[in-house]
Design a protein around this motif. Structure first.
Motif, PDB file in Angstrom:
ATOM      1  N   VAL A   1       4.074   3.618   8.452  1.00 51.12           N
ATOM      2  CA  VAL A   1       3.727   2.971   8.087  1.00 51.12           C
ATOM      3  C   VAL A   1       2.977   2.685   9.585  1.00 51.12           C
ATOM      4  CG1 VAL A   1       5.273   0.229   9.644  1.00 51.12           C
ATOM      5  CG2 VAL A   1       6.471   2.251   7.390  1.00 51.12           C
ATOM      6  N   ARG A   2       2.263   3.353  11.004  1.00 49.12           N
ATOM      7  CA  ARG A   2       1.907   3.054  11.574  1.00 49.12           C
ATOM      8  C   ARG A   2       0.699   3.545  10.910  1.00 49.12           C
ATOM      9  NH1 ARG A   2       6.347   5.144  15.285  1.00 49.12           N
ATOM     10  NH2 ARG A   2       8.105   3.578  16.052  1.00 49.12           N
ATOM     11  N   ALA A   3       0.200   4.289  10.531  1.00 50.23           N
ATOM     12  CA  ALA A   3      -0.231   5.165  10.651  1.00 50.23           C
ATOM     13  C   ALA A   3      -1.580   4.386   9.322  1.00 50.23           C
ATOM     14  CB  ALA A   3      -1.289   6.538   9.733  1.00 50.23           C
ATOM     15  N   GLU A   4      -0.897   3.646   8.481  1.00 47.37           N
ATOM     16  CA  GLU A   4      -1.076   2.284   7.272  1.00 47.37           C
ATOM     17  C   GLU A   4      -2.079   1.454   8.228  1.00 47.37           C
ATOM     18  OE1 GLU A   4      -3.086   2.027   3.246  1.00 47.37           O
ATOM     19  OE2 GLU A   4      -2.160   3.728   4.563  1.00 47.37           O
ATOM     20  N   ALA A   5      -1.339   0.746   9.483  1.00 45.71           N
ATOM     21  CA  ALA A   5      -1.356  -0.242   9.470  1.00 45.71           C
ATOM     22  C   ALA A   5      -2.546   0.070  10.575  1.00 45.71           C
ATOM     23  CB  ALA A   5       0.188  -0.901  11.074  1.00 45.71           C
TER      24      ALA A   5
ATOM     25  N   ILE B   1      15.877   4.652  10.102  1.00 51.22           N
ATOM     26  CA  ILE B   1      14.661   4.980   9.345  1.00 51.22           C
ATOM     27  C   ILE B   1      13.960   6.426  10.015  1.00 51.22           C
ATOM     28  CG2 ILE B   1      12.026   3.950   8.477  1.00 51.22           C
ATOM     29  CD1 ILE B   1      12.922   0.618   9.371  1.00 51.22           C
ATOM     30  N   SER B   2      13.493   6.737   8.882  1.00 48.96           N
ATOM     31  CA  SER B   2      12.933   8.162   9.511  1.00 48.96           C
ATOM     32  C   SER B   2      12.052   8.660  10.273  1.00 48.96           C
ATOM     33  CB  SER B   2      13.142   9.238   8.118  1.00 48.96           C
ATOM     34  OG  SER B   2      11.887   8.431   7.515  1.00 48.96           O
ATOM     35  N   SER B   3      12.152   9.311  10.995  1.00 48.33           N
ATOM     36  CA  SER B   3      10.788   9.415  11.992  1.00 48.33           C
ATOM     37  C   SER B   3       9.099   9.237  10.520  1.00 48.33           C
ATOM     38  CB  SER B   3      10.423  10.966  12.987  1.00 48.33           C
ATOM     39  OG  SER B   3      11.842  10.150  13.635  1.00 48.33           O
TER      40      SER B   3
ATOM     41  N   SER C   1       0.972  -1.233  -0.002  1.00 51.41           N
ATOM     42  CA  SER C   1      -0.069   0.301  -0.265  1.00 51.41           C
ATOM     43  C   SER C   1       0.944   1.257  -0.248  1.00 51.41           C
ATOM     44  CB  SER C   1      -0.909   0.106   1.452  1.00 51.41           C
ATOM     45  OG  SER C   1      -1.759   1.225   1.359  1.00 51.41           O
ATOM     46  N   LEU C   2       1.501   1.015   0.393  1.00 50.89           N
ATOM     47  CA  LEU C   2       2.824   2.092   1.009  1.00 50.89           C
ATOM     48  C   LEU C   2       4.007   2.570  -0.146  1.00 50.89           C
ATOM     49  CD1 LEU C   2       3.183   2.964   4.389  1.00 50.89           C
ATOM     50  CD2 LEU C   2       1.357   4.168   3.421  1.00 50.89           C
ATOM     51  N   GLY C   3       4.284   1.253  -0.714  1.00 50.06           N
ATOM     52  CA  GLY C   3       5.044   1.209  -1.762  1.00 50.06           C
ATOM     53  C   GLY C   3       6.738   1.307  -0.690  1.00 50.06           C
ATOM     54  N   ILE C   4       6.459   0.604  -0.546  1.00 50.44           N
ATOM     55  CA  ILE C   4       8.279   0.908   0.324  1.00 50.44           C
ATOM     56  C   ILE C   4       8.414  -1.466   0.360  1.00 50.44           C
ATOM     57  CG2 ILE C   4       8.018   2.902   1.613  1.00 50.44           C
ATOM     58  CD1 ILE C   4       7.087   1.361   4.236  1.00 50.44           C
ATOM     59  N   SER C   5       9.706  -1.326   1.366  1.00 46.82           N
ATOM     60  CA  SER C   5       9.841  -2.694   1.483  1.00 46.82           C
ATOM     61  C   SER C   5       9.264  -3.321   2.525  1.00 46.82           C
ATOM     62  CB  SER C   5      11.513  -3.204   1.434  1.00 46.82           C
ATOM     63  OG  SER C   5      11.539  -2.317   2.796  1.00 46.82           O
ATOM     64  N   ARG C   6       8.691  -4.758   2.059  1.00 41.38           N
ATOM     65  CA  ARG C   6       8.086  -5.709   3.520  1.00 41.38           C
ATOM     66  C   ARG C   6       9.396  -5.320   4.671  1.00 41.38           C
ATOM     67  NH1 ARG C   6       7.738  -7.903   7.813  1.00 41.38           N
ATOM     68  NH2 ARG C   6       7.186 -10.226   7.758  1.00 41.38           N
ATOM     69  N   ALA C   7      10.883  -5.375   4.459  1.00 43.08           N
ATOM     70  CA  ALA C   7      11.401  -5.065   5.592  1.00 43.08           C
ATOM     71  C   ALA C   7      11.420  -3.813   6.012  1.00 43.08           C
ATOM     72  CB  ALA C   7      12.767  -5.150   5.158  1.00 43.08           C
ATOM     73  N   THR C   8      11.017  -3.057   5.808  1.00 40.80           N
ATOM     74  CA  THR C   8      11.043  -1.454   6.676  1.00 40.80           C
ATOM     75  C   THR C   8      10.048  -1.764   7.145  1.00 40.80           C
ATOM     76  OG1 THR C   8      12.248  -0.725   4.555  1.00 40.80           O
ATOM     77  CG2 THR C   8      10.210   0.749   6.251  1.00 40.80           C
ATOM     78  N   VAL C   9       9.007  -2.201   6.994  1.00 42.58           N
ATOM     79  CA  VAL C   9       7.838  -2.032   7.495  1.00 42.58           C
ATOM     80  C   VAL C   9       8.019  -2.778   8.791  1.00 42.58           C
ATOM     81  CG1 VAL C   9       4.901  -2.623   7.456  1.00 42.58           C
ATOM     82  CG2 VAL C   9       5.934  -1.665   5.906  1.00 42.58           C
ATOM     83  N   GLY C  10       8.533  -4.730   8.705  1.00 48.52           N
ATOM     84  CA  GLY C  10       8.516  -4.897   9.384  1.00 48.52           C
ATOM     85  C   GLY C  10       9.254  -4.725  10.980  1.00 48.52           C
ATOM     86  N   PHE C  11      10.789  -3.959  10.128  1.00 45.01           N
ATOM     87  CA  PHE C  11      11.575  -3.166  11.375  1.00 45.01           C
ATOM     88  C   PHE C  11      10.656  -2.323  11.678  1.00 45.01           C
ATOM     89  CE2 PHE C  11      15.640  -3.411   7.929  1.00 45.01           C
ATOM     90  CZ  PHE C  11      15.512  -4.791   8.884  1.00 45.01           C
ATOM     91  N   VAL C  12       9.964  -1.653  11.417  1.00 42.63           N
ATOM     92  CA  VAL C  12       8.834  -0.287  12.220  1.00 42.63           C
ATOM     93  C   VAL C  12       8.255  -1.422  13.516  1.00 42.63           C
ATOM     94  CG1 VAL C  12       7.168   0.760  12.159  1.00 42.63           C
ATOM     95  CG2 VAL C  12       9.099   1.344  10.212  1.00 42.63           C
ATOM     96  N   LEU C  13       7.399  -1.946  12.772  1.00 43.01           N
ATOM     97  CA  LEU C  13       5.655  -2.587  13.471  1.00 43.01           C
ATOM     98  C   LEU C  13       6.838  -3.249  14.675  1.00 43.01           C
ATOM     99  CD1 LEU C  13       3.326  -4.206  10.669  1.00 43.01           C
ATOM    100  CD2 LEU C  13       3.581  -2.127  12.063  1.00 43.01           C
ATOM    101  N   ASN C  14       7.611  -3.956  14.471  1.00 47.40           N
ATOM    102  CA  ASN C  14       8.854  -4.548  15.515  1.00 47.40           C
ATOM    103  C   ASN C  14       9.384  -4.172  16.342  1.00 47.40           C
ATOM    104  OD1 ASN C  14       7.376  -7.357  14.857  1.00 47.40           O
ATOM    105  ND2 ASN C  14       8.940  -7.268  13.290  1.00 47.40           N
TER     106      ASN C  14
END
Length: 342
Positions: free
Chosen positions: A46-50, A38-40, A18-31
């Motif tokens: 990521v958190r808003a889209e989640a 990773i920038s603020s 949905s955001l057009g970014i890597s799965r790894a980046t999303v995983g790093f943020v959520l975990n």
């Protein structure tokens, strides 16, 4: 006939797409993975889209990756869920929740056929409120679960739990101070509480022996309380220490029906300081016990045993010692006089 499609769990991959970014980046943020640059702004996106997509972490996968389920399983004895136990569970639940853990209570029974929760949930710790049988302890340990059992507690904890059980001695001491010499302990007929009742009876009897009081025990219920009160009056009994506030209220109610004034002819003291103690007429003198404090204390012991360095383990919080609450149902002894017969 049409069927409604089953809702699919939103995954980190969906958020990344949905955001057009890597799965790894999303995983790093959520975990909250440390050491990532990773920038603020990206983290906020990521958190808003989640949140917008309704993402929920996959607990089994997270547990597999971290080695933790963040579950504490509390093994309860087969007791009725009364005021004290509810207060204990409420405070333990809140304390563990603040540390990021879920408390799950369970009560094993000999006739259970379902797979025990210490196998299905794989908790980080199994915590027992009371000492377990050797057989049950072996079952829990054989499942690979870590166990915190009161009978294996350190001396400080054992001392605190012993102090917590002094309520019946305080009941007797209070009645003795008021001049009562013939005291009866009114116990419950609930078979589930047999061990706890026996402990309280024993503590009250030991205190009575120290003070030289005429002491005996009697199991009471709605069926025998009337006859029991008449027997006590014939014996010259002037005071009753009850197993808990429910039993004390039963004694008071039956005494009033028999024309036996409380506390004028019979002093009655309960145990637990439940809401019922304040609602009974006359209001019950009782023993206040810090059951909520015990819950917080046990939760702190659990977190210390788990050793989760991310939550900053502190020393277990202090508890208030049991104390007498004086209300209307106990007064100094009066000379005996004739009581109306029922």
């Amino acid at each position: 006939m049409t069927t409604r499609p089953i809702a699919r769990r939103v995954t980190a991959t969906d958020i990344a797409r949905s955001l057009g970014i890597s799965r790894a980046t999303v995983g790093f943020v959520l975990n909250n993975t440390p050491g990532q640059t990773i920038s603020s702004a990206t983290r906020d996106r990521v958190r808003a889209e989640a949140a917008r997509l309704g993402y929920r972490p996959h607990l089994a996968a997270r547990a597999l990756a971290s080695g933790r389920t963040n579950i504490v399983l509390m093994v309860l004895p087969d007791w009725p869920i009364e005021h004290n136990l509810r207060a204990n569970l409420d405070e333990a639940t809140q304390a563990l929740d603040e540390a990021g853990y879920s408390l799950v209570p369970t009560t094993p029974h000999p006739s259970d056929h379902a797979r025990p929760l210490w196998e299905t949930l794989q908790p980080d710790l199994v915590l027992s409120l009371t000492p377990l049988s050797a057989e049950l302890e072996a079952q829990i340990r054989s499942a690979g679960a870590r166990l915190l059992n009161p009978k294996l507690a350190d001396e400080a904890t054992l001392g605190i739990l012993e102090e917590f059980g002094r309520g019946p001695a305080l009941q007797v001491a209070h009645l003795i101070e008021l001049g009562h010499k013939k005291i009866r302990f009114a116990s419950t007929s609930d078979a589930r509480l047999a061990d706890l009742t026996a402990d309280r009876e024993r503590t009250a009897r030991e205190a009575s022996t120290v003070f030289g009081a005429d002491f005996d025990t009697q199991t009471v219920d709605h069926h025998n309380i009337g006859a029991t009160l008449r027997t006590w009056h014939e014996e010259g009994v002037t005071a009753v220490a009850a197993y808990n506030d429910d039993i004390a209220a039963l004694v008071v109610s039956a005494a009033v029906r028999q024309g036996l004034p409380v506390p004028g002819r019979l002093a009655v003291i309960g145990h637990d300081d439940s809401p019922l103690a304040r609602l009974t007429v006359p209001a019950l003198s009782t023993v206040r016990v810090d059951t909520g404090g015990v819950g917080r204390y046990m939760a702190a012991l659990a977190l210390r045993e788990i050793g989760d360095v991310t939550i900053g383990i502190a020393e277990p919080p202090p508890m208030h010692a049991p104390q007498i609450v004086i209300r209307e149902s106990t007064v100094p002894v009066k000379p005996s006089s004739t009581v109306p017969t029922a």
